[in-house]
Each structure stands twice: as structure tokens, then as C-alpha cells.
Design a protein around this motif. Structure first.
Motif, PDB file in Angstrom:
ATOM      1  N   LEU A 179       0.515  -1.202  -0.249  1.00 56.41           N
ATOM      2  CA  LEU A 179       0.241   0.378   0.003  1.00 56.41           C
ATOM      3  C   LEU A 179       0.939   1.140  -0.318  1.00 56.41           C
ATOM      4  CD1 LEU A 179      -3.049  -1.184   2.435  1.00 56.41           C
ATOM      5  CD2 LEU A 179      -2.952  -0.628   0.118  1.00 56.41           C
ATOM      6  N   ILE A 180       1.157   0.945   1.011  1.00 51.44           N
ATOM      7  CA  ILE A 180       3.154   2.657   0.537  1.00 51.44           C
ATOM      8  C   ILE A 180       3.318   2.647  -0.352  1.00 51.44           C
ATOM      9  CG2 ILE A 180       5.168   3.269   1.611  1.00 51.44           C
ATOM     10  CD1 ILE A 180       4.223   2.035   4.455  1.00 51.44           C
ATOM     11  N   VAL A 181       3.844   1.540  -1.007  1.00 48.83           N
ATOM     12  CA  VAL A 181       4.103   1.471  -2.731  1.00 48.83           C
ATOM     13  C   VAL A 181       3.085   2.446  -3.077  1.00 48.83           C
ATOM     14  CG1 VAL A 181       5.152   0.045  -4.681  1.00 48.83           C
ATOM     15  CG2 VAL A 181       6.240  -0.180  -2.812  1.00 48.83           C
ATOM     16  N   VAL A 182       2.280   1.415  -3.298  1.00 48.92           N
ATOM     17  CA  VAL A 182       0.952   2.351  -4.195  1.00 48.92           C
ATOM     18  C   VAL A 182       0.834   3.877  -3.891  1.00 48.92           C
ATOM     19  CG1 VAL A 182      -1.735   2.284  -4.579  1.00 48.92           C
ATOM     20  CG2 VAL A 182      -0.382  -0.199  -4.774  1.00 48.92           C
ATOM     21  N   ALA A 183       0.662   4.269  -2.697  1.00 50.34           N
ATOM     22  CA  ALA A 183       0.637   5.654  -2.276  1.00 50.34           C
ATOM     23  C   ALA A 183       1.871   7.081  -2.941  1.00 50.34           C
ATOM     24  CB  ALA A 183       0.591   5.457  -0.729  1.00 50.34           C
ATOM     25  N   TYR A 184       3.752   5.803  -2.917  1.00 47.12           N
ATOM     26  CA  TYR A 184       3.979   6.731  -3.595  1.00 47.12           C
ATOM     27  C   TYR A 184       4.039   6.936  -5.462  1.00 47.12           C
ATOM     28  CZ  TYR A 184       7.312   7.775   0.020  1.00 47.12           C
ATOM     29  OH  TYR A 184       7.780   8.282   1.418  1.00 47.12           O
ATOM     30  N   PHE A 185       3.238   5.622  -5.798  1.00 44.47           N
ATOM     31  CA  PHE A 185       3.050   5.821  -7.479  1.00 44.47           C
ATOM     32  C   PHE A 185       2.090   7.132  -7.659  1.00 44.47           C
ATOM     33  CE2 PHE A 185       1.764   4.065 -11.969  1.00 44.47           C
ATOM     34  CZ  PHE A 185       2.918   4.491 -12.085  1.00 44.47           C
ATOM     35  N   LEU A 186       1.297   6.631  -6.624  1.00 44.47           N
ATOM     36  CA  LEU A 186      -0.112   7.978  -7.341  1.00 44.47           C
ATOM     37  C   LEU A 186       0.860   9.637  -7.001  1.00 44.47           C
ATOM     38  CD1 LEU A 186      -3.134   6.176  -5.478  1.00 44.47           C
ATOM     39  CD2 LEU A 186      -2.904   6.360  -7.386  1.00 44.47           C
ATOM     40  N   ILE A 187       1.141   9.664  -5.974  1.00 47.86           N
ATOM     41  CA  ILE A 187       1.291  10.879  -5.563  1.00 47.86           C
ATOM     42  C   ILE A 187       2.989  11.099  -7.051  1.00 47.86           C
ATOM     43  CG2 ILE A 187       3.403  12.436  -3.665  1.00 47.86           C
ATOM     44  CD1 ILE A 187       1.919  10.696  -1.868  1.00 47.86           C
ATOM     45  N   THR A 188       3.782   9.995  -7.286  1.00 43.71           N
ATOM     46  CA  THR A 188       4.488  10.552  -8.390  1.00 43.71           C
ATOM     47  C   THR A 188       3.792  10.849 -10.052  1.00 43.71           C
ATOM     48  OG1 THR A 188       5.980   8.566  -7.724  1.00 43.71           O
ATOM     49  CG2 THR A 188       6.248   9.170  -9.676  1.00 43.71           C
TER      50      THR A 188
END
Length: 346
Positions: free
Chosen positions: A292-301
Motif C-alpha cells: 500500500l505504501i508503494v501504491v501511495a508513492y506511485f499515486l503521488i508520483t
């Protein structure tokens, strides 16, 4: 400052142009993520790279109104979803266990950074919103803080992107400097971790600067940094109230609201708190939490890419240089202030 074009979602969210905008932010975000895995670029981080790619694409290729609608959607809606999920990075129990002194340290350093950077910005005649966004990005958690606080200040995409790019670049520069000068600082690993976590801009920058020293330094740096991240919610609310009061002064016919229900609460940040609680409760597996943290960072990216696509190079040259200078001087003073606190406390 010239406002970025605002394309109403109701008329532009459908069709090829909107899908093209989403696809463009997705593609550039994937490139940014891939480039961030390279040895040198890993220090810079995917958020910084994403902003730079967006700015470069806008300057070299350009962005049509229809395409910009999709990019703007990514920079707003996907960003808020990413911030909510990023709450999975914060464990309130760890912060509480570390003791109230970390929270006090965070409050001192945030107050110092916001006061200094915003004061310098106004001294340099930087527009109020741009100055405050740069100050909050320097003080709290870089681009993530800027894009979280931007709606509270009714800032334009251009102002958000310029301040996010400035702070991201500054954080990268200071990360490299920290890793070089560490052997000469005469700090313990724990002391260095406290200094790095209390003064660097992004979580990624803190990890990049502390990991080469030791696991102890990295753990302490992340703990201190997350204490600053935890202050994002109350500061966002306070800035929203402050912005609203300034607007009321310009229009004296409309009374300042006194009812708590009219306080401009950033609801997506409340989602951030909920996810912090979920992570603290431990109901999700570590693997799922990391995903979920990886997904969060990708969405923010993707959101950072969208912000980069809204940057006008001419506007950055006109408005961004002064805010960058304020952030640079403020970051230097914050580093000195944080180092002094660590040395003074032994």
C-alpha cells in the motif's frame, strides 16, 4: 502570479484528451520510478524525477487543454488518494514510545523553518501562497506537505508545482551534502539520525542520508521525521483558518466564521489519520502494508508528474528563483538550528 489553466472536470473528464492526460502522467511516472532505481538517481527519488520529467515534457512538447484536464485530475484526485494511503507509513505507537521530546523537537523545528522561510519569502517579495507552500515543504515533509496544504491556501497548480520542485531539489542537494560531511560532524549515529530526521525535507531524503551510516541512525532519523509528518494535519488546518481570515479581511462585508463547523478541514488528511490508525492497529500484514505504501508513492508520483506538466518555465524563472533562494537560506539555517539542538542536548 499567472494562474494555471483550470479545465472544468464536468466538461473535460471524458474523451480521448482526458484519457491521454492520465496516460501521460502514468507513463512519465513509470519512467520516473524506473530511473529512481539507478545508483545516482536513487538519491534524488522518484518524486523529484517525476516533477522534472513533467516540467521537461511541458517545455519540449507542450500540453493541450484536453490533455491538461487529465493531468490536473491526477495532480488533485490521485494525489489525495496517495496521501491517504501514505498514512500506512506512520505508526503512532512508535512515535509515542519514542517519547514526547520528539514531538517537541518537531514542533520547534517546524516553527523555526516556517517562520524563517516564509519571512525570507516575504522579504524577497515572493507571493504569499508560494512563500508559505515553500516554507511548509521545507518544514514538514517536502512535496507531500505542499500538495496537502495547497488546497487549504487555494493555491494554483503552478504555485504548487513551483514550490514542490524547489523544495524537492533543495532536499536532494542537502541529502548529498549530509552524506559527505557526516564523518566531520562528530555526532553519534543516534545524534546524526536526530539531526537528519529533523532537518531534511522528504522521508526519502532522510532514509537516503541516514541509511549509509547505520541501522540505528536510520531508525532514529525515520522516527524523528515521522514526528514532523504527524504535524501535517494540525498545521494544514491552522493554515486553512489563517488563509480564510486573510480573505475575510479583504471582504469586510462577510463576517469571519466562529462556528467550528465552518473551519476548512482537509478531509483527505483525516483519511491519512485513519490509515495511520489502521497501521498502528496491526490488522494488516506487513507485506500488504508495504504494498500500500508503494501504491501511495506511485499515486503521488503521478500527481507530481501532473504538477510538473502545469509548470510554466517563464513563470518559474520569474517567481521560482526567489522562493528557491528563500528555501535555500532557510534550509541552511534549519540545518544549523537542528545541529545546535543535537549538540546542546549531548
Amino acid at each position: 502570479m499567472a494562474q494555471a489553466k483550470a479545465i472544468p472536470y464536468s466538461t473535460k473528464q471524458t474523451g480521448f484528451g482526458f484519457a491521454k492526460g492520465i496516460g501521460l502522467t502514468l507513463g512519465l511516472a513509470l519512467i520516473a520510478k524506473g530511473l529512481s532505481g539507478l545508483p545516482i538517481l536513487s538519491i534524488i527519488g522518484q518524486l523529484v524525477i517525476a516533477i522534472m520529467l513533467g516540467i521537461g515534457w511541458k517545455a519540449a512538447v507542450g500540453v493541450s487543454d484536453h490533455t491538461f484536464a487529465g493531468a490536473s485530475f491526477a495532480s488533485k484526485k490521485l494525489l489525495r488518494l496517495g496521501i491517504i494511503l501514505l498514512g500506512m507509513r506512520l505508526n503512532m505507537a512508535d512515535v509515542i514510545q519514542a517519547g514526547p521530546h520528539l514531538l517537541l523537537l518537531a514542533i520547534l523545528q517546524i516553527a523555526f523553518a516556517i517562520s524563517v522561510v516564509y519571512g525570507l519569502s516575504r522579504l524577497f517579495n515572493v507571493e504569499r501562497r508560494l512563500g508559505m507552500l515553500t516554507a511548509c515543504g521545507t518544514a514538514i515533509c517536502g512535496a507531500a506537505a505542499i500538495v496537502a496544504i495547497s488546497p487549504q491556501m487555494r493555491a494554483s497548480d503552478e504555485e504548487t508545482a513551483i514550490s514542490a520542485a524547489s523544495v524537492a531539489i533543495l532536499g536532494t542537494i542537502f541529502t548529498l551534502i549530509y552524506t559527505i560531511i557526516y564523518p566531520y560532524l562528530r555526532l553519534t549515529a543516534e545524534g546524526y539520525g536526530i539531526w537528519a530526521g529533523g532537518t531534511l525535507h522528504e522521508v526519502a531524503h532522510v532514509i537516503a542520508a541516514a541509511a549509509p551510516v547505520s541501522r540505528e541512525a536510520e531508525d532514529m532519523a525515520v522516527m524523528v521525521k515521522l514526528s514532523r509528518v504527524a504535524m501535517l494535519v494540525p498545521i494544514a488546518v491552522l493554515i486553512g483558518i489563517w488563509t480564510r481570515r486573510l480573505e475575510k479581511k479583504k471582504n469586510r462585508n462577510e463576517p469571519i466564521p466562529r462556528n467550528w463547523k465552518r473551519i476548512p478541514v482537509p478531509w483527505f488528511i483525516l483519511g491519512f489519520i485513519v490509515m495511520c490508525g489502521v497501521n498502528t492497529s496491526g490488522i494488516l500484514s506487513k507485506e500488504l502494508t508495504n504494498d500500500l505504501i508503494v501504491v501511495a508513492y506511485f499515486l503521488i508520483t503521478m500527481a507530481m508528474t501532473g504538477l510538473g506538466l502545469s509548470v510554466n518555465i517563464a513563470a518559474f524563472r520569474k517567481f521560482g528563483i526567489k522562493s528557491f533562494a528563500a528555501g535555500l537560506i532557510g534550509s541552511i539555517l534549519l540545518s544549523i538550528f537542528g545541529y545546535g539542538i543535537v549538540v546542546f542536548n549531548g
